[in-house]
Design a protein around this motif. Structure first.
Motif, PDB file in Angstrom:
ATOM      1  N   VAL A 111       0.838  -1.202   0.000  1.00  0.00           N
ATOM      2  CA  VAL A 111       0.000   0.000   0.000  1.00  0.00           C
ATOM      3  C   VAL A 111       0.871   1.248   0.000  1.00  0.00           C
ATOM      4  O   VAL A 111       0.576   2.234  -0.701  1.00  0.00           O
ATOM      5  CB  VAL A 111      -0.968  -0.011   1.206  1.00  0.00           C
ATOM      6  CG1 VAL A 111      -1.694   1.327   1.333  1.00  0.00           C
ATOM      7  CG2 VAL A 111      -1.981  -1.140   1.062  1.00  0.00           C
ATOM      8  N   GLU A 112       1.960   1.232   0.762  1.00  0.00           N
ATOM      9  CA  GLU A 112       2.866   2.383   0.754  1.00  0.00           C
ATOM     10  C   GLU A 112       3.432   2.629  -0.636  1.00  0.00           C
ATOM     11  O   GLU A 112       3.478   3.773  -1.112  1.00  0.00           O
ATOM     12  CB  GLU A 112       4.016   2.166   1.746  1.00  0.00           C
ATOM     13  CG  GLU A 112       3.635   2.356   3.199  1.00  0.00           C
ATOM     14  CD  GLU A 112       4.853   2.544   4.099  1.00  0.00           C
ATOM     15  OE1 GLU A 112       4.667   2.937   5.269  1.00  0.00           O
ATOM     16  OE2 GLU A 112       5.998   2.307   3.640  1.00  0.00           O
ATOM     17  N   GLN A 113       3.878   1.560  -1.303  1.00  0.00           N
ATOM     18  CA  GLN A 113       4.476   1.714  -2.629  1.00  0.00           C
ATOM     19  C   GLN A 113       3.439   2.173  -3.657  1.00  0.00           C
ATOM     20  O   GLN A 113       3.751   2.943  -4.569  1.00  0.00           O
ATOM     21  CB  GLN A 113       5.100   0.381  -3.077  1.00  0.00           C
ATOM     22  CG  GLN A 113       6.289  -0.066  -2.240  1.00  0.00           C
ATOM     23  CD  GLN A 113       7.456   0.898  -2.305  1.00  0.00           C
ATOM     24  OE1 GLN A 113       7.734   1.504  -3.343  1.00  0.00           O
ATOM     25  NE2 GLN A 113       8.157   1.063  -1.190  1.00  0.00           N
ATOM     26  N   ALA A 114       2.196   1.717  -3.504  1.00  0.00           N
ATOM     27  CA  ALA A 114       1.151   2.060  -4.466  1.00  0.00           C
ATOM     28  C   ALA A 114       0.637   3.484  -4.274  1.00  0.00           C
ATOM     29  O   ALA A 114       0.200   4.122  -5.232  1.00  0.00           O
ATOM     30  CB  ALA A 114      -0.015   1.074  -4.348  1.00  0.00           C
ATOM     31  N   THR A 115       0.689   3.988  -3.048  1.00  0.00           N
ATOM     32  CA  THR A 115       0.109   5.290  -2.747  1.00  0.00           C
ATOM     33  C   THR A 115       1.147   6.377  -2.495  1.00  0.00           C
ATOM     34  O   THR A 115       0.840   7.571  -2.630  1.00  0.00           O
ATOM     35  CB  THR A 115      -0.789   5.205  -1.498  1.00  0.00           C
ATOM     36  OG1 THR A 115       0.021   4.894  -0.351  1.00  0.00           O
ATOM     37  CG2 THR A 115      -1.865   4.142  -1.670  1.00  0.00           C
ATOM     38  N   GLY A 116       2.344   5.988  -2.083  1.00  0.00           N
ATOM     39  CA  GLY A 116       3.351   6.967  -1.695  1.00  0.00           C
ATOM     40  C   GLY A 116       3.125   7.528  -0.309  1.00  0.00           C
ATOM     41  O   GLY A 116       3.814   8.464   0.122  1.00  0.00           O
ATOM     42  N   LEU A 117       2.153   6.976   0.427  1.00  0.00           N
ATOM     43  CA  LEU A 117       1.819   7.441   1.771  1.00  0.00           C
ATOM     44  C   LEU A 117       2.418   6.510   2.821  1.00  0.00           C
ATOM     45  O   LEU A 117       2.350   5.282   2.688  1.00  0.00           O
ATOM     46  CB  LEU A 117       0.300   7.502   1.951  1.00  0.00           C
ATOM     47  CG  LEU A 117      -0.442   8.490   1.045  1.00  0.00           C
ATOM     48  CD1 LEU A 117      -1.940   8.260   1.136  1.00  0.00           C
ATOM     49  CD2 LEU A 117      -0.103   9.927   1.425  1.00  0.00           C
ATOM     50  N   ARG A 118       2.976   7.077   3.869  1.00  0.00           N
ATOM     51  CA  ARG A 118       3.561   6.286   4.934  1.00  0.00           C
ATOM     52  C   ARG A 118       2.464   5.759   5.859  1.00  0.00           C
ATOM     53  O   ARG A 118       1.599   6.525   6.311  1.00  0.00           O
ATOM     54  CB  ARG A 118       4.553   7.125   5.736  1.00  0.00           C
ATOM     55  CG  ARG A 118       5.368   6.341   6.772  1.00  0.00           C
ATOM     56  CD  ARG A 118       6.272   7.292   7.534  1.00  0.00           C
ATOM     57  NE  ARG A 118       7.128   6.617   8.491  1.00  0.00           N
ATOM     58  CZ  ARG A 118       8.383   6.263   8.243  1.00  0.00           C
ATOM     59  NH1 ARG A 118       8.921   6.532   7.062  1.00  0.00           N
ATOM     60  NH2 ARG A 118       9.101   5.663   9.166  1.00  0.00           N
TER      61      ARG A 118
END
Length: 279
Positions: A111-118
């Motif tokens: 999810v982090e890689q797909a969204t760029g959100l931590r």
């Protein structure tokens, strides 16, 4: 204070933080997961809840990202479980396969890689736990747009707002027996989550020991959280959402058949704009 510490000790904890997280982003982000785990359910309970056979903890029925900003309303974004994403170490697949391959850690990394959100916090609840929490607050009000009859989910409800108990609410968030299938379902999941938080934080619950104590005990024993998460973090989520929450689904471009099955394709421009607005 004693009840709070006791409840915190009852939470199930797992490792949910990737080794290589993306750079820190603004606000606080929760990865909220509803697993289709039947763990802890007897055969009779599984039949009552319409959950089918025991498949362990292998898949996620619900994946949502909750963004809490220092300014403005909370934002709750559904990520359809069949979304096509790149899973680190496994290539392109449905996002919920990350949970199957590597549990919470790999799902959070994906999810982090797909969204760029931590991802700062993680919370997961299984089927039996969800039904127990709903019953602890005396049911929740949900508003089907039309009648739904789905024997597989043990669901038979009329259109319009109505009070649903735990098993009925579980069937409501699980059914795919509607025109848009999973895309309809993620909207119902957000509706349910918002209604549950509103009910759990209402004076009728907080000022009634007969509801408050079962809520605390059932919530604590039903949730799995990250190693660094505590019951007071969950309470902050409820309080933040109490003041209002914007809900949406990742913008979708359509569906396609891949080697991994029928997948949901995000609208690249729309999804990018969504994630950027939360950084």
């Amino acid at each position: 204070m004693v009840l709070t510490l006791w409840a915190d000790a009852q939470l199930n904890r797992v490792e949910a933080t990737p080794d290589n997280q993306v750079s820190n982003t603004s606000g606080t982000n929760w990865l909220l997961v509803g697993s289709d785990s039947r763990e802890g359910l007897s055969d009779e309970e599984a039949a009552l809840l319409g959950t089918g056979g025991d498949i362990g903890v292998g898949r996620t029925d619900t994946i949502m990202l909750l963004h809490l900003s220092a300014l403005g309303q909370a934002r709750l974004v559904s990520i359809p479980r069949d979304s096509l994403v790149s899973i680190p170490g496994y290539g392109e697949n449905k996002v919920n396969a990350a949970f199957t391959f590597g549990g919470p850690v790999l799902l959070a990394e994906t999810v982090e890689q797909a969204t760029g959100l931590r991802i700062d916090h993680y919370a997961e609840i299984g089927m039996g736990g969800l039904a127990n929490v709903v019953d602890a607050v005396g049911g929740v009000e949900l508003c089907p747009e039309y009648a739904i009859n789905d024997p597989l989910a043990q669901l038979d409800v009329e259109a319009g707002c109505q009070e649903m108990d735990g098993p009925t609410a579980l069937g409501y968030v699980r059914t795919r027996a509607t025109p848009l299938g999973d895309l309809d379902r993620v909207e119902r999941q957000r509706e349910f989550f918002s209604s549950l938080v509103e009910t759990a934080t209402s004076p009728g619950t907080l000022l009634n020991p007969l509801r408050l104590i079962p809520l605390i005990t059932n919530t604590a024993s039903s949730f799995t959280v990250g190693d660094g998460d505590h019951v007071w973090h969950l309470a902050r989520v409820a309080l933040a959402m109490r003041s209002g929450v914007e809900t949406e689904t990742v913008p979708v471009a359509g569906f396609a058949d891949y080697d991994v099955g029928n997948v949901v394709l995000w609208d690249d421009a729309g999804a990018t704009a969504l994630w950027e607005s939360m950084k």
